[in-house]
Design a protein around this motif. Structure first.
Motif, PDB file in Angstrom:
ATOM      1  N   TYR A 118      10.416   7.774   3.822  1.00 51.46           N
ATOM      2  CA  TYR A 118      10.107   8.918   4.683  1.00 51.46           C
ATOM      3  C   TYR A 118       9.725   8.425   6.089  1.00 51.46           C
ATOM      4  N   LEU A 119       8.861   7.405   6.124  1.00 49.17           N
ATOM      5  CA  LEU A 119       8.392   6.894   7.418  1.00 49.17           C
ATOM      6  C   LEU A 119       9.529   6.241   8.208  1.00 49.17           C
TER       7      LEU A 119
ATOM      8  N   PHE B 192       0.818  -1.209   0.000  1.00 50.69           N
ATOM      9  CA  PHE B 192       0.000   0.000   0.000  1.00 50.69           C
ATOM     10  C   PHE B 192       0.852   1.260   0.000  1.00 50.69           C
TER      11      PHE B 192
ATOM     12  N   GLU C 225      11.373   9.051   9.781  1.00 43.93           N
ATOM     13  CA  GLU C 225      10.602   9.680  10.864  1.00 43.93           C
ATOM     14  C   GLU C 225      10.584   8.785  12.105  1.00 43.93           C
TER      15      GLU C 225
ATOM     16  N   PHE D 115      -4.718   8.613   7.711  1.00 42.56           N
ATOM     17  CA  PHE D 115      -3.475   7.858   7.803  1.00 42.56           C
ATOM     18  C   PHE D 115      -2.333   8.715   8.377  1.00 42.56           C
ATOM     19  N   SER D 116      -2.261   9.975   7.944  1.00 40.89           N
ATOM     20  CA  SER D 116      -1.204  10.855   8.461  1.00 40.89           C
ATOM     21  C   SER D 116      -1.314  11.036   9.966  1.00 40.89           C
TER      22      SER D 116
ATOM     23  N   GLU E 295       8.871   5.616  -1.694  1.00 41.23           N
ATOM     24  CA  GLU E 295       9.337   6.908  -1.149  1.00 41.23           C
ATOM     25  C   GLU E 295       8.644   7.229   0.176  1.00 41.23           C
ATOM     26  N   ASP E 296       7.389   6.813   0.310  1.00 38.80           N
ATOM     27  CA  ASP E 296       6.690   7.032   1.581  1.00 38.80           C
ATOM     28  C   ASP E 296       7.304   6.166   2.678  1.00 38.80           C
TER      29      ASP E 296
END
Ligand SMILES: Cc1cc2nc3c(=O)[nH]c(=O)nc-3n(C[C@H](O)[C@H](O)[C@H](O)COP(=O)(O)OP(=O)(O)OC[C@H]3O[C@@H](n4cnc5c(N)ncnc54)[C@H](O)[C@@H]3O)c2cc1C
Lengths: 322, 214
Positions: free
Chosen positions: B11-12, B3, B15, B101-102, B7-8
């Motif tokens: 990033y996660l 899902f 973080e 989701f954010s 790139e996400d």
């Protein structure tokens, strides 16, 4: 199923508390985010304040077809996300907080937020607008109880119901098209004797059998105790009133600028839209306005973007020229 | 297929690495016999998420396990509760999809760190609440403003664990939404007594909680 991920700007995640910036942008809609791209690329130390979600008003619309670069159209959510993703690359810090006041007389100028004060040498106001309400009896009481100002948020609650949309401008017609996926029938109530939306949108509502246009009509009252049950409408000129049985009403009758927090500190028209010159300067030195929040003949993504770029360019010149 | 875009994920990963200081458990209740896309997707997403950092773990339990649900203070299923040694009741009924989701990610980070991004005076006022408060935030996943209301409720719970805060997908839990007369979101219900609409700033949100106590 979609999962939207909002990123923090690179600057924001690495830096701690900081309260002075060369430039501050208020509002992270298309205008503010474009200004952030231009300021960031000019390496101007800038901050952008946003009280809700970056992306601005477009995030609450389902489909945008007239913004170039997306020949097949794009959802407001996705476009807002792309704007934000691009702007966060160039180092402008994002503060997710509401601006509650300003002092444009002080030097540097002061921006007050719910989390404390910031100072900046130049400011771009890009706070956009919100929906205008009708101001008729029953409206205030029934907002959230059948009256809605956001079709994408609330459409699922009106599955199989009869509803009205007030206003036959671009937003009203566009959102009616979206709502028609849920509602059983839609009557669009328009005060003028003609709809003002683009022809392409009007042609589409004809194709969808369940949407009816009630021209030369205005809403005079919303009726319901705990929940909206009826809308009273009046035919213009004839003074004939009648009552429509509906479960929902969506209002798209115009815009009110988000300028209350400025408390009259710069020149505005009587509705609160900011007066600017061609270079987007406001009546106060060092303060610029961009996008829907200023007096302008067209309020669209394309125009807001252009404003954001120009305002940032003028801020840069202003900072360099001091 | 995953899902999250690569790139996400990147990033996660960053973080989480930067912020997580302790273990965070995603306690997911789902109907194991239900093969619907809705439930399968939500479980798959959580599986992908916990792979991004060693501090994250996923526990999956079945909706039929009523005793477990009750022990966690949960009323309905599917749900995902974010737990750690930090106090607070942060829960999602339904899938934190779309804009939610954010907020879900930020909640994970808060639970795994000591973050409390709330104004000091709000934190002080919240700390004085000494009775149980239940906050329900009804949302739809396409609502861009709802995540702010959910986040505020969850942060309030971190500030004082007398406060239990849950996101509720109004579409998935339509009976409950109807019971609470929800037709615009975010629709917030405090102690089944005070309700309001909109993503109010923290101070105004707080005053609604105070109203429910008075
Ligand atoms: C239903 C609907 C459909 C639309 N369809 C289209 C379309 O198809 N094509 C098109 O081109 N345009 C469309 N528009 C118009 C478009 O959304 C706007 O023209 C555009 O968003 C204006 O951008 P902006 O940056 O000037 O302001 P906005 O997008 O309004 O952004 C302003 C931002 O400032 C923030 N803000 C406000 N006050 C404060 C404060 N005090 N502190 C901090 N932040 C604050 C707001 O939360 C917001 O995010 C539509 C609008 C609506 C409502």
């Amino acid at each position: 199923m979609q999962f939207t991920l909002k990123r923090k700007s690179e600057e924001a995640s690495s830096e701690g508390v900081k309260s002075h910036f060369e430039a501050a942008i208020i509002g992270a809609g298309p205008a503010g985010l474009t200004a952030a791209i231009y300021l960031g690329r000019s390496k101007i130390d800038a901050v952008i304040f946003e009280k809700m979600v970056p992306g601005g008003y477009i995030v609450s619309t389902d489909w945008i077809e007239n913004y170039p670069g997306f020949p097949d159209g794009i959802s407001g959510e996705e476009l807002g996300e792309l704007f934000e993703k691009q702007s966060s690359k160039f180092g402008v810090r994002t503060e997710n907080v509401e601006v509650t006041g300003v002092n444009f007389k002080a030097r540097p100028m002061i921006v007050e937020t719910m989390d404390g004060s910031y100072t900046a040498s130049a400011i771009i106001v890009a706070t956009g607008t919100k929906s205008k309400k009708l101001g008729v009896p029953g409206e205030e009481e029934l907002i959230g109880k059948g009256i809605s100002l956001c079709a994408t948020c609330d459409a699922p609650f009106f599955e199989g119901e009869d509803i009205v949309v007030v206003g036959a401008g671009n937003s009203g017609i566009q959102e009616s098209l979206y709502l028609s996926k849920f509602a059983r029938s839609i009557r669009i109530i328009e005060f003028l004797d003609h709809p003002t939306a683009e022809r392409i949108l009007l042609d589409r509502i004809k194709e969808i059998g369940k949407i009816e246009l009630l021209l030369s009509h205005r809403v005079t009252r919303f009726i319901g105790d705990d929940r909206l049950t009826q809308v009273e409408v009046e035919k213009r000129d004839f003074n004939q009133k009648r009552v429509l049985d509906v479960k929902g009403a969506f209002i798209y009758v115009g815009l009110v600028p988000n300028t209350g927090f400025l408390k009259g500190s710069i020149d505005m028209d009587k509705e609160g839209f900011i007066k600017t010159n061609q270079e987007l300067k406001s009546s106060k030195e060092g303060v610029f306005a961009a996008g829907d929040v200023r007096i302008t003949p067209l309020r669209q993504v394309a125009t807001a973007i252009g404003d954001g770029a120009l305002a940032a360019f003028k801020v840069r010149q202003y900072l360099e020229g001091r | 297929m995953g899902f999250l875009k690569e790139e996400d994920k990147e990033y996660l990963r960053n973080e989480f690495k930067k912020n997580l200081k302790r273990e965070v458990e995603l306690l997911h209740f789902t109907d194991k016999n239900d093969n619907s896309d809705y439930l399968q997707s939500s479980k798959a997403l959580l599986e992908e998420l916990v792979e991004l950092n060693d501090y994250l773990t996923l526990t999956v339990k079945d909706c039929s396990d009523k005793a477990e649900l009750e022990a966690e203070g949960l009323l309905m299923c599917p749900s995902t509760k974010i737990k750690s040694s930090r106090k607070g009741f942060i829960n999602f009924y339904g899938i934190p999809a779309g804009y939610e989701f954010s907020g879900f990610v930020e909640d994970i980070i808060d639970m795994g760190s000591d973050n409390l991004p709330l104004p000091d005076d709000v934190v002080l006022a919240l700390s004085k609440i000494d009775e149980p408060i239940d906050i329900k935030v009804f949302i739809t996943s396409a609502c861009p403003y709802c995540v702010k209301a959910v986040r505020t409720a969850h942060l309030f719970s971190l500030a004082n664990d007398n406060i239990k805060a849950s996101m509720i997908d109004a579409y998935g839990f339509s009976d409950l939404a109807r019971e609470h007369n929800v037709s615009s979101v975010p629709h917030i219900v405090v102690n089944d007594k005070v309700s309001f609409i909109g993503a109010l700033p923290e101070k105004e949100f707080l005053s609604k909680i105070m109203e429910s106590i008075e």
